[in-house]
Design a protein around this motif. Structure first.
Motif, mmCIF file in Angstrom:
data_model
loop_
_atom_site.group_PDB
_atom_site.id
_atom_site.type_symbol
_atom_site.label_atom_id
_atom_site.label_comp_id
_atom_site.label_asym_id
_atom_site.label_seq_id
_atom_site.Cartn_x
_atom_site.Cartn_y
_atom_site.Cartn_z
ATOM 1 N N UNK A 178 45.614 50.251 58.172
ATOM 2 C CA UNK A 178 44.266 50.709 58.542
ATOM 3 C C UNK A 178 43.765 51.882 57.704
ATOM 4 N N UNK A 179 44.657 52.562 57.012
ATOM 5 C CA UNK A 179 44.251 53.715 56.207
ATOM 6 C C UNK A 179 43.876 53.334 54.790
ATOM 7 N N UNK A 180 44.114 52.089 54.408
ATOM 8 C CA UNK A 180 43.752 51.642 53.063
ATOM 9 C C UNK A 180 42.246 51.434 52.958
ATOM 10 N N UNK A 181 41.692 51.773 51.809
ATOM 11 C CA UNK A 181 40.307 51.406 51.541
ATOM 12 C C UNK A 181 40.198 49.886 51.505
ATOM 13 N N UNK A 182 39.115 49.365 52.033
ATOM 14 C CA UNK A 182 38.942 47.911 52.055
ATOM 15 C C UNK A 182 38.383 47.376 50.744
ATOM 16 N N UNK A 183 38.100 48.255 49.792
ATOM 17 C CA UNK A 183 37.524 47.824 48.516
ATOM 18 C C UNK A 183 38.531 47.010 47.713
ATOM 19 N N UNK A 184 38.043 45.945 47.099
ATOM 20 C CA UNK A 184 38.861 45.243 46.117
ATOM 21 C C UNK A 184 39.057 46.135 44.898
ATOM 22 N N UNK A 185 39.994 45.763 44.054
ATOM 23 C CA UNK A 185 40.178 46.481 42.801
ATOM 24 C C UNK A 185 39.047 46.125 41.847
ATOM 25 N N UNK A 186 38.816 46.922 40.794
ATOM 26 C CA UNK A 186 37.774 46.572 39.818
ATOM 27 C C UNK A 186 37.955 45.186 39.219
ATOM 28 N N UNK A 187 39.200 44.765 38.995
ATOM 29 C CA UNK A 187 39.431 43.424 38.456
ATOM 30 C C UNK A 187 38.834 42.367 39.368
ATOM 31 N N UNK A 188 39.111 42.463 40.652
ATOM 32 C CA UNK A 188 38.656 41.439 41.588
ATOM 33 C C UNK A 188 37.168 41.562 41.889
ATOM 34 N N UNK A 189 36.639 42.777 41.873
ATOM 35 C CA UNK A 189 35.198 42.934 42.084
ATOM 36 C C UNK A 189 34.410 42.235 40.983
ATOM 37 N N UNK A 190 34.818 42.446 39.742
ATOM 38 C CA UNK A 190 34.095 41.821 38.639
ATOM 39 C C UNK A 190 34.265 40.310 38.688
ATOM 40 N N UNK A 191 35.437 39.848 39.116
ATOM 41 C CA UNK A 191 35.637 38.413 39.262
ATOM 42 C C UNK A 191 34.677 37.816 40.280
ATOM 43 N N UNK A 192 34.481 38.506 41.401
ATOM 44 C CA UNK A 192 33.572 38.010 42.424
ATOM 45 C C UNK A 192 32.131 37.985 41.924
ATOM 46 N N UNK A 193 31.728 39.012 41.168
ATOM 47 C CA UNK A 193 30.370 39.054 40.624
ATOM 48 C C UNK A 193 30.176 37.949 39.590
ATOM 49 N N UNK A 194 31.157 37.740 38.738
ATOM 50 C CA UNK A 194 31.040 36.710 37.693
ATOM 51 C C UNK A 194 30.979 35.317 38.309
ATOM 52 N N UNK A 195 31.817 35.057 39.314
ATOM 53 C CA UNK A 195 31.856 33.725 39.903
ATOM 54 C C UNK A 195 30.645 33.431 40.791
ATOM 55 N N UNK A 196 29.946 34.460 41.234
ATOM 56 C CA UNK A 196 28.769 34.237 42.085
ATOM 57 C C UNK A 196 27.479 34.439 41.296
ATOM 58 N N UNK A 197 27.151 35.681 41.032
ATOM 59 C CA UNK A 197 25.860 35.996 40.420
ATOM 60 C C UNK A 197 25.771 35.517 38.974
#
Length: 823
Positions: free
Chosen positions: A536-555
């Motif tokens: 529960x103490x971890x940030x819920x943010x994905x890593x930069x690698x996975x964030x960019x992957x999600x943006x590339x695969x969607x937008x």
């Protein structure tokens, strides 16, 4: 004697003569000869003239002169005239320090004299192969000889690990009744050593031949061929294949049948193990213990059957392994390597079909890149699931599939269209852009590169550590066949926007604290497998690698008129654990029909791809290129993600800036030096516009565990903690080029990161205009519903027991994690 000479120099000789004496003594020790002493004395005895000053600068910065020689000479020059001081200030490390703190260093001549004498006391005299040297006290003989450029072989030695002397290849003749290992022999006054006698050579060759008996004949197909320390030693000492003897296996079949060890282990998503290639140097065992504190690997069986195996004889994937890859980073052979994706990526890059995206030639890029800076086109805000549903119902593909830029709706509309018709056209274009998957077509190949890669990849091509080669790296990726090259620094800025917002939200709501960063997959594995109560103490943010992957695969996929499955996204990372992260089920988006990131290449693997393309690609001579936009612009804060403390510093910059009053002056400082440095654990109190934040930074698994244990025990309390599993952060990642010689490697890489940050036009993540544009046109605002769906994740406890079972809980609510730190 030193004090008498110094006093005599103060009394009736010039400071330049004192400098001459100091540099003569230590230059002789460093070079092992008295040549050029007269030239040095003549140059240093003249304190006037630019020629003398220039020669002093050259001698002070010469690599052959050790650091203590420079300090002694500087102390001597302090007694001379202003020209001596100017010469020192112009060319030496001590001179730069003198410019920064002139009063502290020049106020008292006696203080400089005392420092010189104290430094000289730390040197001891040794004789190696008949030549006398003076070396720092406390060093091992192997370290001293390597610093002096004297070759002594070793495979169990690594500068990051404690010496153990198990390989018996560094044996030297010390004049005693037996030879001694140089890696554990400490230098002492009067030590006499011979390193290249016939007896020493024959002994080392014999030990290598014994190792060779159990090493397979697989060099031609081994992933580390031509970069193998053991292979180099066999060639150097002329060790041939054993005649008339059947090759013995390292892992005996009886040991494997008993379940004690396994010859091959492919159970890990990040690492491949082939213990038949093991030479029992035990570097991997010591790295897992000393550097990471995990003790996953160990030596098992006895005598001739001894081998290395994971804990309890389990497959590696069923242990508490972090997938950090430090065992692979120190392995001198190909026994432990990252799980390679080179072949899969290479096959995709070599696909050529008439209707596919044509690969860009060098001429295309030279002519088009300066004028085709891709821009976000106006698009209607739709969710990823709507885009995919539109693609599944679409019966025809859009015309934008073969283009090289983002498809923008404005390009196909008449200037006389009304606002309503434009909105309708935008909606239609958006639906048509997300086309159904087309089988048999070459996919759009997209690459991203992490911050640390641009700093470390040059080392694979013989450049100096700390060389920044961003432009060459981008150009090489394009020549390999990638259609788009984006910068992970862009998504690092995106991560800061999300993570800083999450942190400020926790501060406002009162917790739970501390909030831990979530960028490092090795750290995430440690939490899930060893400390699940911290989830529960971890940030819920994905890593930069996975964030960019999600943006590339969607937008991005919709913008170029391709279904997400037709876009293959390849990450180039300094981290082996990123392969584990990309394979996590949480990083597979059902709406997008697959993983955020398809393949992960380490920096070493990218270097291997580039080497295979020779002579078509010569890395050093490539014309520099730029990242594609709009997923290529980034801030200096994003670059800091590559070094320990960088995520913390980037988040603090944005947190301080966005919480400041509207009429507040600009931030007084951008560099939070309190969180910098290579100490294992650092902590600081930061004033965020009247709110005090207690922060901490840890890197290296052993330091992570130490800090966590203190937090769980209530000994330390923090608001925000940055955790990185590798020493130095990403610059020390296991996927970087191997270098077992330069002990200051991390310092060189870290300084390159800081210099890149200082040279950046934008130094705070929230000032990145392309990030602001992405929020305005796609996500709305940080931590919005769409941002949470694509840019955030969740974690699963995976407690490993001795039986090998992994407990997986669909719902896990440990008692008290939010009460760890109360404020």
């Amino acid at each position: 004697m030193l004090r008498q000479l110094w006093q005599r120099g103060r009394g009736d000789r010039t400071g330049a003569r004192c400098a001459s004496w100091a540099i003569r003594r230590l230059t002789t020790a460093a070079e092992g000869t008295m040549r050029s002493v007269s030239a040095h004395e003549e140059a240093f005895s003249s304190r006037a003239g630019s020629a003398g000053g220039e020669l002093r600068r050259k001698m002070c910065t010469a690599a052959a002169i050790p650091q203590n020689a420079r300090q002694l000479w500087t102390a001597g020059c302090a007694c001379g005239g202003s020209s001596s001081r100017a010469a020192v200030s112009g060319g030496s490390d001590m001179g730069r320090n003198r410019q920064q703190q002139p009063r502290a260093l020049l106020h008292s001549e006696s203080a400089a004299a005392a420092a010189a004498v104290e430094e000289a006391k730390e040197l001891v005299g040794i004789k190696v192969d008949g030549v006398e040297y003076r070396v720092p006290k406390g060093m091992t003989l192997l370290q001293a000889c390597r610093d002096l450029g004297i070759y002594i072989p070793a495979v169990c030695y690594h500068p990051a690990l404690k010496p153990v002397g198990t390989c018996r290849l560094c044996l030297v003749d010390t004049g005693g009744w037996r030879m001694e290992p140089a890696c554990t022999k400490e230098v002492a006054e009067g030590l006499t050593v011979r390193t290249h006698t016939d007896e020493v050579f024959d002994t080392v060759k014999g030990n290598l031949a014994l190792m060779r008996l159990k090493h397979p004949n697989a060099c031609s197909t081994c992933s580390v061929n031509s970069r193998c320390e053991f292979q180099d030693l066999l060639l150097r000492y002329g060790v041939e294949d054993p005649p008339m003897l059947e090759k013995q296996k390292r892992v005996d079949h009886h040991v494997e049948e008993a379940g004690i060890a396994h010859e091959k282990d492919e159970s890990s998503p990040a690492l491949s193990m082939d213990f038949d290639k093991c030479i029992l140097c035990l570097r991997c065992v010591r790295a897992c213990n000393e550097l990471q504190g995990m003790n996953i690997l160990g030596a098992t069986a006895r005598g001739d059957h001894e081998t290395v195996a994971p804990l309890y004889g389990l497959p590696l994937g069923e242990t508490s392994c972090l997938s950090c890859g430090q065992c692979a980073a120190v392995c001198p052979v190909g026994s432990i390597t990252e799980k390679s994706h080179v072949r899969q990526v290479e096959e995709l890059l070599q696909m050529r079909e008439a209707e596919s995206l044509p690969p860009r030639t060098e001429k295309d890029w030279d002519q088009e890149m300066p004028k085709t800076r891709l821009l976000w086109g106006p698009r209607q805000m739709v969710s990823a699931s709507q885009e995919v549903r539109a693609s599944s119902s679409s019966s025809s593909s859009s015309g934008g599939g073969g283009g090289r830029g983002y498809a923008t709706t404005s390009s196909s509309r008449s200037s006389s269209s009304s606002a309503g018709s434009e909105a309708a056209a935008a909606a239609e274009a958006t639906a048509a852009a997300a086309v159904a998957p087309r089988t048999g077509k070459r996919p759009v190949m997209v690459a991203q590169t992490a911050p640390a890669v641009r700093v470390t990849i040059a080392e694979a091509f013989g450049m100096e550590p700390g060389s920044i080669s961003t432009g060459h790296m981008v150009a090489a990726l394009r020549k390999l066949g990638f259609d788009y090259v984006f910068d992970t620094n862009f998504s690092a800025d995106l991560t800061i926007m999300e993570e800083a917002t999450e942190l400020l939200g926790r501060v406002k709501s009162g917790g739970p604290f501390p909030m831990f960063t979530s960028c490092c997959p090795g750290w995430i594995n440690m939490v899930e497998k060893t400390y699940p109560e911290l989830i529960p103490n971890l940030s819920s943010c994905k890593s930069p690698q996975q964030m960019l992957g999600a943006v590339v695969k969607s937008h991005f996929a919709a913008s170029v008129g391709r279904h997400p499955s037709e876009v293959k996204f390849v990450s180039v990372m300094p981290c082996v654990a990123k392969k584990d992260e990309a394979a996590r089920k949480e990083m597979h988006n059902e709406d997008l029909g697959g993983p955020d990131v398809d393949y992960v290449l380490t920096t070493r693997e990218l270097a291997s791809l580039i080497e295979r393309a020779r002579p078509r690609i010569n890395f050093a001579s490539l014309k520099e290129a730029e990242f594609d936009s709009p997923l290529g612009q980034s801030s200096g804060a994003a670059l800091l993600f590559g070094v320990t403390g960088g995520v913390m510093e980037a988040a603090l910059r944005t947190a301080v800036a966005v919480t400041a009053p509207a009429d507040a002056p600009p931030m007084p400082k951008l560099d939070f030096t309190e969180v910098r440095g290579l100490d294992g654990v650092k902590e600081a109190n930061i004033d965020v516009n009247g709110t005090e934040l207690k922060v901490a930074i840890a890197h290296g698994g052993v330091h992570l565990r130490s800090l966590v244990e203190d937090i769980l025990a209530g000994k330390r309390t923090y608001h925000f903690v940055e955790m990185m599993a590798c020493r130095g952060g990403c610059i020390g990642g296991a996927g970087n080029p191997k270098d077992s010689v330069d002990e200051k490697l991390l310092q060189h890489r870290a300084q390159a990161i800081y210099k890149g940050d200082e040279a950046s036009a934008i130094r705070m993540s929230h000032e990145n205009k392309e990030i602001a544009q992405l929020y305005e046109q796609f996500f709305g605002e940080p931590n919005s519903h769409k941002a949470h769906k694509l840019l955030h994740t969740h974690y699963t406890p995976r407690k490993v027991h001795k039986s090998g079972e992994i407990d997986r809980f669909s719902e896990y609510s440990p008692e008290g994690p939010s009460e760890l730190c109360k404020f």
